[in-house]
Design a protein around this motif. Structure first.
Motif, short mmCIF file in Angstrom:
data_model
loop_
_atom_site.label_atom_id
_atom_site.label_comp_id
_atom_site.label_asym_id
_atom_site.label_seq_id
_atom_site.Cartn_x
_atom_site.Cartn_y
_atom_site.Cartn_z
N ASN A 126 -7.18 17.58 1.75
CA ASN A 126 -5.83 17.94 2.21
C ASN A 126 -5.08 16.66 2.55
O ASN A 126 -5.67 15.68 2.99
N GLY A 127 -3.77 16.69 2.39
CA GLY A 127 -2.96 15.57 2.85
C GLY A 127 -3.31 14.25 2.21
O GLY A 127 -3.95 13.40 2.83
N GLY A 128 -2.87 14.05 0.97
CA GLY A 128 -3.22 12.81 0.29
C GLY A 128 -2.78 11.57 1.04
O GLY A 128 -3.51 10.59 1.12
N ALA A 129 -1.57 11.61 1.62
CA ALA A 129 -1.08 10.45 2.37
C ALA A 129 -1.37 10.57 3.85
O ALA A 129 -2.04 9.71 4.43
N LEU A 130 -0.85 11.64 4.48
CA LEU A 130 -0.93 11.79 5.94
C LEU A 130 -1.57 13.11 6.31
O LEU A 130 -1.34 14.13 5.67
N SER A 131 -2.34 13.09 7.40
CA SER A 131 -2.94 14.31 7.93
C SER A 131 -2.98 14.22 9.45
O SER A 131 -3.11 13.14 10.02
N SER A 132 -2.86 15.37 10.09
CA SER A 132 -2.98 15.40 11.54
C SER A 132 -3.29 16.81 12.00
O SER A 132 -3.09 17.78 11.27
N ILE A 133 -3.76 16.91 13.24
CA ILE A 133 -3.88 18.19 13.93
C ILE A 133 -3.16 18.04 15.26
O ILE A 133 -3.57 17.22 16.10
N GLY A 134 -2.08 18.78 15.44
CA GLY A 134 -1.35 18.76 16.69
C GLY A 134 -0.60 17.47 16.97
O GLY A 134 -0.26 17.19 18.11
N VAL A 135 -0.34 16.67 15.96
CA VAL A 135 0.33 15.38 16.12
C VAL A 135 1.66 15.40 15.36
O VAL A 135 1.73 15.84 14.22
N SER A 136 2.70 14.88 15.99
CA SER A 136 4.01 14.77 15.35
C SER A 136 4.10 13.48 14.54
O SER A 136 3.63 12.42 14.98
N TYR A 137 4.72 13.57 13.38
CA TYR A 137 5.05 12.40 12.57
C TYR A 137 6.56 12.30 12.43
O TYR A 137 7.25 13.32 12.26
N THR A 138 7.08 11.08 12.44
CA THR A 138 8.45 10.80 12.03
C THR A 138 8.37 9.80 10.89
O THR A 138 7.95 8.65 11.10
N GLY A 196 -9.75 23.87 1.58
CA GLY A 196 -8.90 22.70 1.36
C GLY A 196 -7.95 22.88 0.19
O GLY A 196 -7.83 23.95 -0.39
N GLY A 197 -7.26 21.79 -0.13
CA GLY A 197 -6.34 21.78 -1.26
C GLY A 197 -4.88 21.91 -0.90
O GLY A 197 -4.07 22.24 -1.77
N SER A 198 -4.51 21.64 0.36
CA SER A 198 -3.12 21.83 0.79
C SER A 198 -2.49 20.52 1.26
O SER A 198 -3.17 19.62 1.75
N GLY A 199 -1.16 20.46 1.12
CA GLY A 199 -0.43 19.28 1.55
C GLY A 199 -0.64 18.10 0.65
O GLY A 199 -1.33 17.14 1.01
N GLY A 200 -0.04 18.13 -0.54
CA GLY A 200 -0.25 17.04 -1.48
C GLY A 200 0.02 15.68 -0.86
O GLY A 200 -0.77 14.75 -0.98
#
Length: 367
Positions: free
Chosen positions: A245-257, A283-287
């Protein structure tokens, strides 16, 4: 220039005993440890013009605490870099006039009592490589081995880590615990990325919640955002970052800007989604981006997200706020040709979102 970089990398191997990708024990075949950073685009979306708040701008490194190298390519070794990271503070490089690739023989780990400000600045000439065999950089305020500094490790204001003017290639977090974050794993404190590039970093191929081919972040102080500014992830089919999941960025409960950045050719290659369907590994979500948890925000501004791919949901963005308190904001951005082979939210191509209302889309193209 390419030849000089390769020669520099070879000298690093010879001087440090690095073997992965250097002619000794072979690195895993899942990643080519010879990624050429010269083939990648520059850092950031050149058409992005969103304002960058003061706290998200590059850190001042005019008075470094640690300097990696003494003016020559061969002095910029894996040992020198890993030791500098362990000591903390403001870290810069003096590797000579030409770009250099430093191939690490072990993951560089931050100690939580060496800040509070920790900055790693490559000056636009330094590439850090995991050699296709290891994660590149690790920070975890709740890892006792990295020194606990407060009784609330999951919600403390330090270390405050900035990586800037760097390229990260061939990081590999497959089989790591904690999982995810092929180039960088962060838990706790604060974290931002400025003017940096990420090529061919990977984490586990399958799993319902593992993610972040390039970066994975778990918890930030007081829920403040991780800033990703003027940075590039992928840029061509041969340079994309990959994970379940998330090729570039991944998080749980975290904000991204995410500001004025480029994400292209990232892939989420797991299958079975989250929770995993019967008979699948999940899996397989959030390219490009995978966000999960409860109250958090993803803000994308001045950013191009294109040609990313998810086997399940959200070829560009997977955003699930479990209690529907989170918000997705897209401003002055282009999301184009991000196929979701399983599912996405009607009317929002490349996005699967469960949030506090519909995504807030302003002056942006979704196609």
């Amino acid at each position: 220039m390419r030849r000089r970089m390769l020669e520099g990398a070879l000298l690093v191997c010879l001087s440090t005993g690095v073997v992965s990708g250097c002619g000794g024990d072979p690195a895993p075949a899942t990643v080519d440890p010879k990624t050429n950073p010269d083939e990648g685009p520059s850092a950031g979306n050149q058409d992005g013009a969103c304002a960058v708040p003061a706290e998200a701008q590059a850190a001042d490194t005019s008075n470094p605490t640690q300097i990696v190298g003494n003016g020559t390519t061969e002095s910029c070794t894996s040992d020198a870099f890993v030791d500098a990271v362990a000591k903390g503070g403001i870290i810069t490089f003096d590797c000579g006039p030409e770009p250099v690739i430093i191939t690490l023989d072990r993951t560089a780990k931050i100690f939580n009592d060496t800040g509070p400000e920790i900055v790693i600045d490559g000056g636009g000439k330094v590439t850090l490589s995991g050699g296709g065999a290891r994660r590149i950089l690790y920070m975890n305020t709740c890892d006792e081995a990295q020194h606990w500094t407060t009784p609330m490790c999951q919600n403390q204001d330090h270390p405050r880590l900035t990586v800037q003017n760097l390229t990260f290639i061939d990081g590999n977090a497959k089989g790591e615990d904690p999982d995810g974050g092929g180039a960088i794993f962060v838990r706790g404190g604060r974290f931002k990325v400025v003017n940096s590039r990420f090529f061919n970093n990977v984490c586990d191929d399958v799993g319902p919640d593992v993610g972040g081919g390039a970066i994975r972040v778990l918890s930030q102080y007081e829920g403040l955002p991780v800033y990703v500014v003027s940075s590039t992830f992928g840029g061509s089919e041969k340079l994309g970052n990959v994970c379940s999941n998330g090729g570039a960025l991944s998080s749980i409960g975290v904000s991204y800007t995410v500001l004025n950045s480029l994400m292209s050719h990232q892939r989420a290659i797991g299958n079975g989604a989250n929770p995993a369907k019967d008979g699948t590994p999940g899996g397989g979500s959030g390219g490009a981006i995978y966000n999960d948890g409860n109250t958090f925000t993803l803000t994308v501004c001045g950013t191009k997200i294109a040609e990313n791919h998810a086997n399940e949901g959200g070829g560009a963005i997977f955003f699930v706020s479990n209690d529907r308190t989170g918000t997705l904001v897209i401003e002055d951005s282009l999301l184009s040709n991000n196929p979701s082979l399983g599912f996405e939210t009607p009317g929002y191509p490349g996005i699967f979102v469960l949030a506090n209302g519909d995504p807030q889309v302003t002056n942006s193209t979704l196609e």
